[in-house]
Motif scaffolding. Sequence first.
Motif, short mmCIF file in Angstrom:
data_model
loop_
_atom_site.label_atom_id
_atom_site.label_comp_id
_atom_site.label_asym_id
_atom_site.label_seq_id
_atom_site.Cartn_x
_atom_site.Cartn_y
_atom_site.Cartn_z
N SER A 114 0.85 -1.18 0.00
CA SER A 114 0.00 0.00 0.00
C SER A 114 0.89 1.24 0.00
CB SER A 114 -0.94 0.01 1.20
OG SER A 114 -0.20 0.04 2.41
N ARG A 115 0.29 2.38 -0.29
CA ARG A 115 1.07 3.61 -0.29
C ARG A 115 0.24 4.75 0.26
NH1 ARG A 115 2.98 4.42 -6.24
NH2 ARG A 115 3.74 6.41 -5.46
N ASP A 116 0.94 5.67 0.88
CA ASP A 116 0.32 6.89 1.40
C ASP A 116 1.06 8.06 0.78
OD1 ASP A 116 -0.51 9.12 2.86
OD2 ASP A 116 -0.70 8.00 4.73
N ASN A 117 0.46 8.68 -0.22
CA ASN A 117 1.14 9.76 -0.93
C ASN A 117 1.33 10.99 -0.07
OD1 ASN A 117 1.39 8.16 -3.17
ND2 ASN A 117 -0.22 9.17 -4.35
N LYS A 118 0.49 11.17 0.93
CA LYS A 118 0.65 12.33 1.82
C LYS A 118 1.88 12.17 2.70
CE LYS A 118 -4.23 13.63 1.95
NZ LYS A 118 -5.43 13.82 2.81
N LYS A 119 2.19 10.94 3.03
CA LYS A 119 3.35 10.67 3.89
C LYS A 119 4.57 10.24 3.08
CE LYS A 119 0.69 9.33 7.97
NZ LYS A 119 0.44 8.27 9.00
N ASN A 120 4.42 10.19 1.76
CA ASN A 120 5.53 9.76 0.89
C ASN A 120 6.09 8.41 1.32
OD1 ASN A 120 5.25 12.16 -0.46
ND2 ASN A 120 7.00 13.15 0.52
N THR A 121 5.18 7.50 1.63
CA THR A 121 5.59 6.22 2.20
C THR A 121 4.85 5.08 1.53
OG1 THR A 121 6.07 7.25 4.34
CG2 THR A 121 5.75 4.87 4.33
N VAL A 122 5.55 3.98 1.32
CA VAL A 122 4.94 2.75 0.85
C VAL A 122 5.12 1.70 1.94
CG1 VAL A 122 7.04 1.98 -0.35
CG2 VAL A 122 4.81 1.10 -1.05
N TYR A 123 4.14 0.83 2.06
CA TYR A 123 4.13 -0.16 3.12
C TYR A 123 4.05 -1.57 2.53
CZ TYR A 123 2.70 3.95 5.78
OH TYR A 123 2.64 5.20 6.35
N LEU A 124 4.53 -2.52 3.30
CA LEU A 124 4.35 -3.92 2.98
C LEU A 124 3.88 -4.62 4.24
CD1 LEU A 124 4.65 -6.04 0.68
CD2 LEU A 124 6.84 -6.65 1.73
N GLN A 125 2.60 -4.95 4.27
CA GLN A 125 2.04 -5.69 5.39
C GLN A 125 2.25 -7.17 5.13
OE1 GLN A 125 0.51 -4.61 8.32
NE2 GLN A 125 0.58 -6.78 8.88
N MET A 126 2.91 -7.83 6.04
CA MET A 126 3.25 -9.24 5.86
C MET A 126 2.58 -10.06 6.95
SD MET A 126 7.30 -8.88 4.86
CE MET A 126 7.77 -8.45 6.52
N ASN A 127 1.68 -10.92 6.56
CA ASN A 127 0.97 -11.79 7.48
C ASN A 127 1.31 -13.25 7.22
OD1 ASN A 127 -0.38 -9.50 8.51
ND2 ASN A 127 -2.01 -9.71 6.98
N SER A 128 0.99 -14.08 8.20
CA SER A 128 1.24 -15.53 8.06
C SER A 128 2.66 -15.80 7.60
CB SER A 128 0.24 -16.14 7.07
OG SER A 128 -1.09 -15.91 7.49
#
Length: 124
Positions: free
Chosen positions: A71-85
């Motif tokens: 996912s990405r948040d353009n307001k925070k200039n950040t991309v995320y990687l949520q890793m489950n299991s």
Amino acid sequence: QVQLVESGGGLVQAGGSLRLSCATSGRTFSSFAMGWFRQALGKEREFVSAFSWSGTDTYYADSVKGRFTISRDNKKNTVYLQMNSLKPEDTAVYYCAARNGVGLYARPNDYMYWGQGTQVTVSS
């Protein structure tokens, strides 16, 4: 100059979760296509997930599909990687990458900018 800084790695038991973050600076974040890669000890860097410049398209490696979410948040200039299991075979250094472009990019050579990496270790 573009800078990417990953964070959020660590040690987790199998079945657990982690969320990686990649903060960018130096250029307009919203114009970047972003990707996550990983490299296990003694192995080549491999594709994990990608996010298009528009933010509407995502792409995942088969090995993480259904478990990881980019996912990405353009307001925070950040991309995320949520890793489950998480599984022991997910153990690697995880890198985020960026480039200009409107597509989805899954090869390391497609990307111009790289972070320094964050270690993820999954114990069995």
